[in-house]
Design an enzyme around this catalytic site. Structure first.
Site, PDB file in Angstrom:
ATOM      1  N   ARG A  76       0.814  -1.226   0.000  1.00 24.79           N
ATOM      2  CA  ARG A  76       0.000   0.000   0.000  1.00 24.79           C
ATOM      3  C   ARG A  76       0.846   1.274   0.000  1.00 24.79           C
ATOM      4  NH1 ARG A  76      -2.208  -3.568  -1.426  1.00 24.79           N
ATOM      5  NH2 ARG A  76      -4.129  -4.584  -0.706  1.00 24.79           N
TER       6      ARG A  76
ATOM      7  N   SER B 216     -11.484  -0.384   2.346  1.00 24.41           N
ATOM      8  CA  SER B 216     -10.729  -0.962   3.457  1.00 24.41           C
ATOM      9  C   SER B 216     -10.106   0.157   4.289  1.00 24.41           C
ATOM     10  CB  SER B 216      -9.637  -1.888   2.915  1.00 24.41           C
ATOM     11  OG  SER B 216      -8.928  -2.490   3.961  1.00 24.41           O
TER      12      SER B 216
ATOM     13  N   GLU C 144      -5.274   2.567   6.119  1.00 25.11           N
ATOM     14  CA  GLU C 144      -5.052   2.484   4.677  1.00 25.11           C
ATOM     15  C   GLU C 144      -5.739   3.663   4.002  1.00 25.11           C
ATOM     16  OE1 GLU C 144      -6.630  -0.447   1.161  1.00 25.11           O
ATOM     17  OE2 GLU C 144      -5.561  -1.387   2.826  1.00 25.11           O
TER      18      GLU C 144
END
Length: 300
Positions: free
Chosen positions: A172, A222, A292
């Site tokens: 990420r 998410s 995230e």
């Protein structure tokens, strides 16, 4: 900020003044941007950045505003949103895609050309530029797996081609996050595949996503990165937090890794609930959850 002068100077570019960002975010929350710019071409992006540089204005870029929370006070910077830049080109086994194109659309263009490699992304709701920015991934695949290069506009106005090595992808994360720059276009390297097999895999992943994720409500996707050795959703479940409501926001009863907007939630509801989850998980399991989702903007 002299918005009148900006509107007059950049009169061929779509500029929205005091635009509520809840109109574009997937959470349906967020305060206003002083100016929201919607360029249609690379040249228009260059003109906006050049104007900001000359006038001493700060700017930031939004992709598809999917994995994002904008605080209720909004954003004083010039916000550049690239959703009008969405051309997708296929050349052999290579795809050249504008940063504002939707990742989902890109995967279906790959399917139409019988190209394999992008199946993992068939349900990721972000833009191509945003996906490169955060090395988006799902179901065992990541953008780095198919990424070849990106055309990037640097803060000084120069355009540079950056390779996979330049971007140093990891979970990420890409170097784009460390640079004040804009992904204009990305090139992906895929392989020829069997149309029926590609479609079958995409259908399977889409079915999985629909089964497990709360797609019926607005959300930011998410919320947390996966901590080493744990599954975020299970930690939240084990802490007894699943289903918890905070204002108009709720930890999804379908998937504890998602926070959904069930009743006119504010960004403050989201931010406070995220902080509460982090506090409880740290206290109960000594695990620090990192977000995230990108959280930007000012408090009211």
């Amino acid at each position: 900020m002299n918005t009148k002068a900006m509107l007059e100077t950049l009169n061929e570019i779509t500029l929205l003044v005091d635009e509520p960002l809840k109109n574009v975010t997937f959470t349906k929350t967020g305060g206003p941007a002083d100016v929201l710019a919607l360029p249609k071409t690379k040249k228009e992006v260059e003109e906006i950045v050049a104007y900001c540089r000359e006038q001493g204005l700060s700017w930031l870029v939004l992709g598809n505003a999917s994995n994002l929370i904008v605080r209720d006070g909004g954003i004083r910077d010039v916000v550049i949103m690239l959703t009008e830049m969405k051309e997708i080109k296929v050349a052999g086994t290579t795809m050249i895609v504008d940063a504002g194109a939707k990742l989902i659309d890109t995967t279906y263009e790959a399917l139409a050309a019988d190209l394999t490699g992008f199946e993992f992304a068939c349900g990721i709701p972000g833009s191509v530029g945003g996906a490169v920015y955060m090395n988006a991934g799902a179901y065992g695949g990541e953008i780095k797996d198919v990424f070849q290069s990106a055309e990037v506009l640097l803060a000084d106005g120069t355009i540079q081609t950056m390779t996979k090595e330049d971007l140093n992808f990891r979970y990420r994360h890409s170097e784009i996050q460390e640079l004040h720059c804009i992904v204009l276009q990305a090139t992906f390297a895929l392989e020829k595949g069997n149309h029926a097999e590609i479609k079958a895999q995409m259908d399977e992943l889409t079915e999985l996503r629909e089964l497990k994720q709360p797609l019926e409500y607005p959300s930011c996707g998410s919320v947390f990165k996966r901590p080493v050795g744990h599954f975020t959703g299970k930690l939240i479940q084990d802490a007894g937090l699943q289903g918890l409501k905070w204002g108009g926001a709720q930890i999804s009863e379908k998937h504890a890794g998602f926070i959904v907007n069930i009743d006119h939630a504010t960004a403050t509801d989201y931010v406070e609930l995220i902080a509460h989850i982090q506090e409880v998980i740290k206290e109960k399991f000594d695990v620090e959850l990192q977000t995230e989702v990108r959280i930007i903007g000012e408090e009211v």
